[in-house]
Design an enzyme around this catalytic site. Structure first.
Site, PDB file in Angstrom:
ATOM      1  N   LYS A  66      17.568  22.802   9.914  1.00 45.12           N
ATOM      2  CA  LYS A  66      17.171  21.405  10.104  1.00 45.12           C
ATOM      3  C   LYS A  66      15.647  21.257  10.030  1.00 45.12           C
ATOM      4  O   LYS A  66      15.139  20.374   9.337  1.00 45.12           O
ATOM      5  CB  LYS A  66      17.710  20.922  11.455  1.00 45.12           C
TER       6      LYS A  66
ATOM      7  N   GLY B  92      13.992  13.164  16.687  1.00 47.48           N
ATOM      8  CA  GLY B  92      12.643  13.297  17.234  1.00 47.48           C
ATOM      9  C   GLY B  92      11.684  13.878  16.211  1.00 47.48           C
ATOM     10  O   GLY B  92      10.521  13.475  16.133  1.00 47.48           O
TER      11      GLY B  92
ATOM     12  N   ARG C 111      12.593   8.773  24.485  1.00 46.39           N
ATOM     13  CA  ARG C 111      11.879  10.053  24.472  1.00 46.39           C
ATOM     14  C   ARG C 111      10.358   9.839  24.378  1.00 46.39           C
ATOM     15  O   ARG C 111       9.898   8.916  23.716  1.00 46.39           O
ATOM     16  CB  ARG C 111      12.403  10.929  23.315  1.00 46.39           C
TER      17      ARG C 111
ATOM     18  N   SER D 274       5.292  22.530  21.648  1.00 45.72           N
ATOM     19  CA  SER D 274       6.197  21.726  20.823  1.00 45.72           C
ATOM     20  C   SER D 274       5.767  21.760  19.360  1.00 45.72           C
ATOM     21  O   SER D 274       4.632  21.408  19.025  1.00 45.72           O
ATOM     22  CB  SER D 274       6.184  20.278  21.314  1.00 45.72           C
TER      23      SER D 274
ATOM     24  N   ASP E 143      16.526  25.175  21.643  1.00 45.46           N
ATOM     25  CA  ASP E 143      17.727  24.397  21.322  1.00 45.46           C
ATOM     26  C   ASP E 143      19.021  25.125  21.713  1.00 45.46           C
ATOM     27  O   ASP E 143      20.094  24.533  21.703  1.00 45.46           O
ATOM     28  CB  ASP E 143      17.755  24.060  19.823  1.00 45.46           C
TER      29      ASP E 143
ATOM     30  N   ARG F 129      19.136  17.652  28.943  1.00 46.81           N
ATOM     31  CA  ARG F 129      20.088  18.749  28.708  1.00 46.81           C
ATOM     32  C   ARG F 129      20.349  19.592  29.951  1.00 46.81           C
ATOM     33  O   ARG F 129      21.418  20.204  30.049  1.00 46.81           O
ATOM     34  CB  ARG F 129      19.610  19.623  27.536  1.00 46.81           C
TER      35      ARG F 129
ATOM     36  N   ARG G 208      23.991  19.073  20.529  1.00 47.94           N
ATOM     37  CA  ARG G 208      24.015  20.454  21.035  1.00 47.94           C
ATOM     38  C   ARG G 208      24.869  20.574  22.299  1.00 47.94           C
ATOM     39  O   ARG G 208      25.454  21.615  22.560  1.00 47.94           O
ATOM     40  CB  ARG G 208      22.601  20.976  21.262  1.00 47.94           C
TER      41      ARG G 208
HETATM   42  C1  S3P Z   1      11.796  20.908  16.118  1.00 52.84           C
HETATM   43  C2  S3P Z   1      11.105  21.310  17.234  1.00 52.84           C
HETATM   44  C3  S3P Z   1      11.730  21.462  18.560  1.00 52.84           C
HETATM   45  C4  S3P Z   1      13.255  21.444  18.493  1.00 52.84           C
HETATM   46  C5  S3P Z   1      13.801  20.413  17.541  1.00 52.84           C
HETATM   47  C6  S3P Z   1      13.226  20.609  16.152  1.00 52.84           C
HETATM   48  C7  S3P Z   1      11.063  20.826  14.835  1.00 52.84           C
HETATM   49  O1  S3P Z   1      11.311  20.408  19.373  1.00 52.84           O
HETATM   50  O2  S3P Z   1      13.784  21.231  19.790  1.00 52.84           O
HETATM   51  O3  S3P Z   1      15.209  20.506  17.498  1.00 52.84           O
HETATM   52  O4  S3P Z   1      11.693  20.783  13.769  1.00 52.84           O
HETATM   53  O5  S3P Z   1       9.827  20.822  14.876  1.00 52.84           O
HETATM   54  P1  S3P Z   1       9.909  20.410  20.132  1.00 52.84           P
HETATM   55  O6  S3P Z   1       8.827  20.236  19.139  1.00 52.84           O
HETATM   56  O7  S3P Z   1       9.944  19.223  21.042  1.00 52.84           O
HETATM   57  O8  S3P Z   1       9.855  21.694  20.883  1.00 52.84           O
END
Ligand code: S3P
Length: 425
Positions: free
Chosen positions: A21, A93, A121, A165, A312, A343, A385
């Site tokens: 993803k 997100g 969020r 993040s 995740d 979660r 998830r």
């Molecule tokens: C992601 C980063 C992660 C992850 C999300 C995908 C990404 O989130 O939980 O499923 O593709 O950059 P965070 O950046 O909030 O850690």
């Protein structure tokens, strides 16, 4: 849609794992910015990635498909998009946060919004560094979407990232490419590094060391081909199931073995799981084979430092911990409270519904296993998830487990239930 899950004897097979993803989002976005036509092979067909594609198309980017190839005609030197738009990021997100960084330095005015989960969020964590760079954002209640971005001229900053993040890190990197001067990011930069690995592939100069990322401003991207490997966070559900169902064997090919993503495999190996990995190619991402054979699990401690590499997978780890001997404790995972659902709360609610005792902390949980699970009615909170983790719980529970709103799995794994049927046959 309700799914009824019954106890399974074992899982076995060689399932095809859908595309990663995170890499799929980035392939589309970098392709959209590049000069020329990029190609993303084996992109994830999930709803989150479709949200990114739809936003880019609305911005004027041409995206077409032929078989397993997605072609993206980038804006290149034009460096502008369609203007005055509302962009719906759905449940994603990554779409919203990374697009905030992309749009911050573009001559564009856009409103970013999303579904009931996404508008709850936090987004200030992304707008704050971008505002320091000279961007213009207006957030609902100063922290949430819908939010308006009005692109402006950006300048470089030195940013000390406090939250590990990848979405925030990527937003800053994307803005930095358009800024005047060299941006540096220090602090919590150890999250997934797909952006850092893919940018040089698109001709962008980015310097990454253990403690610092530096990105020169005013750079252009050149089209390239991105081959998307299987998503380790998706493979995790089958790896986890095979580790708790006696007699299971599993072979997975073409999975991303990026070390920033496979903390789950390392943690399970520490718990006694029989998991072997073999890297078959390494550029720009390590990719390879995973084989799993059932072997019982023991509890383990998962620390704050490990959390970004298995963020995740933590709901699934909670489910597996119920079947492990001894105590499993996860700490430093307060970020789970602001994912597609809270979660930690969702895990506690559903494990308790299954008759399991769990101690819950603001930043994690502790489970003393093994514990018998009883089939129960599972609330997914529309979180993919949670739906998938508790489907795996249903495979070891007595009696039937009902997963409500199970269609939410389509966010990252549309064929999850079809593959489950095949593997438990
Ligand atoms: C992601 C980063 C992660 C992850 C999300 C995908 C990404 O989130 O939980 O499923 O593709 O950059 P965070 O950046 O909030 O850690």
């Amino acid at each position: 849609m309700k799914k009824i899950i019954s106890k399974a004897n074992k899982i076995s097979g060689k399932p095809l794992i859908p595309g990663d993803k995170s890499i799929s989002h980035r392939g589309l976005i970098l392709g959209a910015l590049a000069s020329g036509t990029s190609e993303v092979i084996d992109i994830l067909e999930g709803e989150d990635v479709q949200s990114t594609a739809a936003c880019l198309q609305k911005l004027g980017v041409e995206i077409t498909k032929s078989g397993n190839k997605t072609f993206i005609k980038g804006i290149g030197d034009k460096k502008s998009f369609n203007n005055d738009l509302v962009l719906d990021c759905g449940n994603s997100g990554t779409t919203m946060r990374v697009m905030m960084g992309v749009l911050a330095g573009m001559p564009v005015n856009a409103t970013l919004t999303g579904d009931a989960s996404l508008v709850k969020r936090p987004m200030k964590r992304v707008s704050a560094p971008l505002l320091e760079m000279g961007a213009n954002f207006k957030l609902t209640n100063e922290n949430f979407a819908p939010l308006v971005v009005t692109g402006s001229k950006l300048h470089a900053i030195n940013y000390d990232l406090k939250i590990a993040s990848a979405q925030i890190k990527t937003a800053i990197i994307m803005a930095a490419i358009n800024a005047q001067g060299t941006t540096t990011i220090t602090g919590e930069i150890g999250s997934r590094d797909h952006t850092e690995r893919l940018l040089p592939h698109f001709g962008v100069d980015i310097d990454v060391s253990e403690n610092k990322i530096s990105i020169k401003g005013n750079q252009s991207l050149k089209a390239n081909i991105v081959k998307v490997p299987g998503d380790p966070s998706t493979a995790a559900f089958w790896i986890g199931a095979a580790s708790i169902l006696p007699g299971s064997t599993l072979e997975l090919e073409n999975i991303s073995l990026n070390p920033t993503r496979i903390g789950f495999i390392y943690a399970l190996q520490r718990m006694g799981a029989d998991i072997k990995t073999e890297i078959t190619s390494s550029h720009p991402e390590p990719v390879g084979k995973i084989t799993v054979k059932y072997s019982g699990l023991n509890g383990c401690f998962i620390s704050k430092e490990e959390v970004p590499s298995l963020i995740d997978e933590i709901p699934l780890i909670a489910v597996l911990a119920t079947q492990a001997h001894g105590v499993t404790e996860v700490r430093g995972a307060e970020e789970l409270r602001v994912k597609e659902s809270d979660r930690l709360q969702a895990v506690a609610t559903n494990l308790e519904a299954m008759g399991c005792e769990i101690e819950i902390f603001p930043d994690g949980f502790r489970i003393n296993g093994p514990q018998k699970l009883n089939g129960a009615e599972i609330q997914t909170f529309n979180d993919h998830r949670i739906a998938m983790a508790f489907t795996i719980a249903g495979l070891v529970a007595e009696n039937q487990t009902t997963i409500f709103d199970a269609e939410c799995v389509a966010v990252s794994y549309p064929n999850f239930y079809e593959t489950l049927t095949e593997l438990t046959k």
